[in-house]
Design a protein around this motif. Sequence first.
Motif, PDB file in Angstrom:
ATOM      1  N   VAL A  42      59.767  -6.971 115.795  1.00 12.58           N
ATOM      2  CA  VAL A  42      60.895  -6.285 115.680  1.00 12.58           C
ATOM      3  C   VAL A  42      62.553  -6.648 116.640  1.00 12.58           C
ATOM      4  O   VAL A  42      61.223  -6.112 118.220  1.00 12.58           O
ATOM      5  CB  VAL A  42      60.670  -4.285 115.807  1.00 12.58           C
ATOM      6  CG1 VAL A  42      62.292  -4.068 115.098  1.00 12.58           C
ATOM      7  CG2 VAL A  42      60.050  -4.084 113.806  1.00 12.58           C
ATOM      8  N   ALA A  43      62.941  -6.687 117.094  1.00  8.12           N
ATOM      9  CA  ALA A  43      64.147  -6.490 118.471  1.00  8.12           C
ATOM     10  C   ALA A  43      64.602  -5.075 118.071  1.00  8.12           C
ATOM     11  O   ALA A  43      65.681  -4.747 116.683  1.00  8.12           O
ATOM     12  CB  ALA A  43      64.901  -7.695 118.673  1.00  8.12           C
ATOM     13  N   LEU A  44      64.634  -3.715 118.700  1.00  3.60           N
ATOM     14  CA  LEU A  44      64.544  -2.571 118.404  1.00  3.60           C
ATOM     15  C   LEU A  44      66.899  -2.983 118.234  1.00  3.60           C
ATOM     16  O   LEU A  44      67.452  -2.504 117.356  1.00  3.60           O
ATOM     17  CB  LEU A  44      64.209  -1.809 118.969  1.00  3.60           C
ATOM     18  CG  LEU A  44      62.866  -1.715 118.775  1.00  3.60           C
ATOM     19  CD1 LEU A  44      62.100  -1.850 119.079  1.00  3.60           C
ATOM     20  CD2 LEU A  44      62.873   0.518 119.237  1.00  3.60           C
ATOM     21  N   ASP A  45      66.436  -3.282 120.156  1.00  4.05           N
ATOM     22  CA  ASP A  45      68.625  -2.900 119.803  1.00  4.05           C
ATOM     23  C   ASP A  45      69.216  -3.915 118.458  1.00  4.05           C
ATOM     24  O   ASP A  45      70.028  -3.995 118.811  1.00  4.05           O
ATOM     25  CB  ASP A  45      68.728  -3.609 121.226  1.00  4.05           C
ATOM     26  CG  ASP A  45      67.662  -2.308 122.109  1.00  4.05           C
ATOM     27  OD1 ASP A  45      68.253  -1.075 121.705  1.00  4.05           O
ATOM     28  OD2 ASP A  45      66.556  -2.813 122.137  1.00  4.05           O
ATOM     29  N   PHE A  46      69.246  -4.908 118.365  1.00  5.75           N
ATOM     30  CA  PHE A  46      69.646  -5.797 117.475  1.00  5.75           C
ATOM     31  C   PHE A  46      69.517  -5.502 116.326  1.00  5.75           C
ATOM     32  O   PHE A  46      69.850  -5.698 114.601  1.00  5.75           O
ATOM     33  CB  PHE A  46      68.989  -6.886 117.333  1.00  5.75           C
ATOM     34  CG  PHE A  46      69.163  -7.170 119.245  1.00  5.75           C
ATOM     35  CD1 PHE A  46      70.714  -7.072 119.826  1.00  5.75           C
ATOM     36  CD2 PHE A  46      68.999  -8.677 119.284  1.00  5.75           C
ATOM     37  CE1 PHE A  46      70.957  -7.119 121.281  1.00  5.75           C
ATOM     38  CE2 PHE A  46      69.445  -8.705 121.384  1.00  5.75           C
ATOM     39  CZ  PHE A  46      70.151  -8.572 122.284  1.00  5.75           C
ATOM     40  N   ASN A  47      68.402  -4.722 115.922  1.00  5.44           N
ATOM     41  CA  ASN A  47      68.273  -4.379 113.621  1.00  5.44           C
ATOM     42  C   ASN A  47      67.744  -5.608 113.325  1.00  5.44           C
ATOM     43  O   ASN A  47      67.860  -6.220 112.431  1.00  5.44           O
ATOM     44  CB  ASN A  47      68.993  -3.051 113.119  1.00  5.44           C
ATOM     45  CG  ASN A  47      68.919  -2.090 113.919  1.00  5.44           C
ATOM     46  OD1 ASN A  47      67.557  -1.359 113.625  1.00  5.44           O
ATOM     47  ND2 ASN A  47      69.932  -1.169 113.400  1.00  5.44           N
ATOM     48  N   ILE A  48      67.002  -6.542 113.892  1.00  5.08           N
ATOM     49  CA  ILE A  48      66.356  -7.488 113.329  1.00  5.08           C
ATOM     50  C   ILE A  48      64.758  -7.586 113.700  1.00  5.08           C
ATOM     51  O   ILE A  48      64.363  -6.912 114.345  1.00  5.08           O
ATOM     52  CB  ILE A  48      66.188  -8.761 114.377  1.00  5.08           C
ATOM     53  CG1 ILE A  48      67.637  -9.298 115.147  1.00  5.08           C
ATOM     54  CG2 ILE A  48      65.400 -10.101 114.142  1.00  5.08           C
ATOM     55  CD1 ILE A  48      67.819  -9.919 115.930  1.00  5.08           C
TER      56      ILE A  48
END
Length: 92
Positions: free
Chosen positions: A31-37
């Motif tokens: 998960v890339a929290l700041d990109f919602n990936i």
Amino acid sequence: MGKFKNTPTKGKVRLIVFRDKSEGKDAWYGVALDFNIVVSAKTKEKAHIFLIDAVDGYIHVANKIKGLNDFSTLNQKPEKAYLDLWKSITED
């Protein structure tokens, strides 16, 4: 992330790679929290590689958009479950 804001040329992103074995699953998620990936894979290593590739592509596209003045896509609010997981991992 506080008052810091990502731009197409500089910034920070919070990454998590975790295993989910609930309900008969056995999958790894990145998960890339700041990109919602969110990516999934069968191994921790693949989840990490897929996540880095997705983040790299996301930033690459953001750099290609001429006149981008709204960086909200680079500073998204994470889903609560992932944000809670991040907080539990980074607490002192």
